[in-house]
Design an enzyme around this catalytic site. Sequence first.
Site: not given
Lengths: 283, 590
Positions: B460, B473
Amino acid sequence: MTFAAKDGKAPELRGFREVQRLAYDCAEAVAAQLRPGVTEREAARMQRDWLRERGVRDWFHLPFAWFGDRTAFAGFKVPLQFFPTSRKLEPGMPFILDMAPVHKGFTADIGYSGCLGLSPLHDRLLADLEAHRELILREVRERRSLREIYEDVERLMIRQGYANRHRAYPFGVIAHKVDRVTERRWSPHVFGFGTQSLKGLASDALHGHRDGWSPLWSPYRFSDHLPRPGLWAVEPHLGFRGTGAKFEEILVVTDSKDPEQSAFWLDDDLPHVRRWAEEKVTA
Amino acid sequence: MKLREARERWVSTGGIELCVAELGDVSRPTVVLVHGYPDSKEVWSEVASRLADEWHVVLYDVRGHGRSTAPSPLRGGFTLEKLTDDFLAVADAVSPDRPVHVVGHDWGSVQAWEFATVKRTEGRIASFTSMSGPSLDHFGHWIKQRMSRPTPRRVGQLLGQGAKSWYVYMLHTPVLPELAWRGPLGKQWPRILQRMEKVPADGYPTPSLPQDAAHGAWLYRDNVRPRLRRPRTDAYAHVPVQLITPTEDFFLSESLYDQLELWAPQLVRRALPAKHWVPRTRPDQLSAWISEFVAANEAARQGGLPVQGTSATGAYADRFGGQLVLVTGAAGGIGRATAFAFAEAGARVVAVDRDGEGAARTAEMAQLIGSPAAWGETVDVSDEQAVEKLAEKVAREYGIVDVLVNNAGIGLSGSFLDTTSEEWKNVLDVNLWGVIHGCRIFGKQMADRGQGGHIVNLASAAAFQPSRALPAYSTSKAAVLMLSECLRAELAEKSIGVSAICPGIVNTNITATTRFAGTDATEEKRLRNRTGRLYGLRNYPPEKVADAILKAVVRNQAVVPVTPEARGARLLSRVSPGVLRGIARLKPPL
């Protein structure tokens, strides 16, 4: 406008039902004449001529035709792209015919999806639309807010693997109100929309704005209200990569306490509904 | 080598005895495999044994190679006309009543182009699969075109191919090549092949190599100059052609086949990320493509229909057609869009998700848009045993995965101090351990097979953009990024590419399931709705990420930031990480 019952005796509803049938008859007649090489403009003109011959003089909007990946509104950025182009129909291509005639003062707004030849993918999209017709009716009867129903429809589409293509319509609408239109001798249209109908929609928007509702059923805050009694032309539109499919028909919402009567589809004898019924029989 | 199980026979033609080997059921359609230079028919051993289950497979040593006898004198004995005589003699011997399917590699393909384009073979050939060997006539026209109308690009192509053809000039010198092959080069060749091409060392090349290579020099001397100088103008293929292009070939550039459609009207293109000796290094993929093409042509012949190209029409259909792709988290968002993109390219798809219904739906839709077969599997990627079981099942029932996309992931937002250890564990289990399990178990299968492959890991933009809102995350995604880079270094020698994709803010369902640490249910719902709406406003479609993934596999890219903000963050992280640290301190407006 309020409607007492679903019995269909109400002359108001009968008028709407007649013009909706007329429009679907037109769609079927034109779809049967579509051949490879026909352009979107020609298909739109065929619809216009067919309806003119049967007494239609005014429009909510002029007939549209979309072929191939334009059925999924691929790359649509500006509203002008909705208008028919010189795109030619080819074997295996999906198409959508969309028209909104005014007849004897009654309005219909319909969408008809088809495919030139066999396409298992297109069949699947059409079959999956059934769940949306059921969901919309159920949730309107449950008196959920229009915005909530909109979001549920979108969620179902995503779960099915599709993109919500009615997002591409002006204001992202899934539906808009339709009403009676006074017939005038001269009924001009601007940008494809009949001025009389636009007038009605505008006055609804004005009144609605004061009372906290909107004649456009959209994903935005102005649609965060209970289903408003009246006639709504509902058009869930699925897109899957280069293929799109939709139906459009009128949903009657009343202020009846009986859930059955509080909302119902104006007509259950339409091509897409018959198609689902036939599929069930063969299955 | 398996070829020993083959039935051998001798076919005599024009004073030459050709050694012909047959495998498989003679009543099935015949596939004739023609080898290149400096090879003998044994180069096909792996491919032949795979094809023999389904077809009648025939291989022969080209004159002067392997156990076939050589013409005397050698000069003038290797012309394409004579090689065509040989082929017709073999075809008549092994399949007198029906046309054969020809497959050629290197000089085998150069010969087979002659077979497929001359009049006298009409009706004797049913299809032709070409790899790494252009028609000399087409090549002649290719050069003429570029010489007569030079543009910078065309000159570049000409010079590029000119440099790649160095060995052709060498082979035109008298005597020296023969001396080299019979001397040191012949001895060193197996080792050179192993080092340059990673050809498995299992009794190939055969001991006849020095002799074969010395004789084979006459293939070049007898044909190249005359054909390139005066290429035939009627070299049109009268059969359907499947062109397999190894994209990393040392000897032939891809641009050679630029306008091949003009010469071969029924053309199917395939691209294979491999070097020159594909019959040795990629037997699985080759035999799958050959089988599919032969079957399609047989069906077309029986039905009297023209052969259509592959049904898939998506981008990169030449590269992924018939490959096996496994995508995790395929019930929605980027995973589903990726599965569909591969399906459009004609790949077989295994859609994996813990939401079994969604995965099944993805598989079903994939088949409607071009995937020849697709399956949905219900597996939680954080469960190691479940992934192991899945890998066993996939290998047993569908084959070894060619492309693995580790996409499954969950979101977790909230400050570090609010995040419980349970939440940390959850997010790492799926986002990091899920990827580790996938890479370890499927990656090992790929490496063991030794025929290349590709692994895509979804990291990401949060992997290089620190933030106070997404500590867990971001940590998991940064780990995935580093894991991918390390793995890429390790698996390069196995020809397995590894790409890390860093999408950025994409309009998917991830926000609907994101956990917000340190919030109660109502606040969490509000935050989910709010972020969901923001993602919707950004409205970057997952289909674009899917396109980036396919492109990353084709180009074997290492790290791919996708959205503009991801690319911006990537750039900043390299030129000015301090700015990113400053941004990280901002509270997100939620």
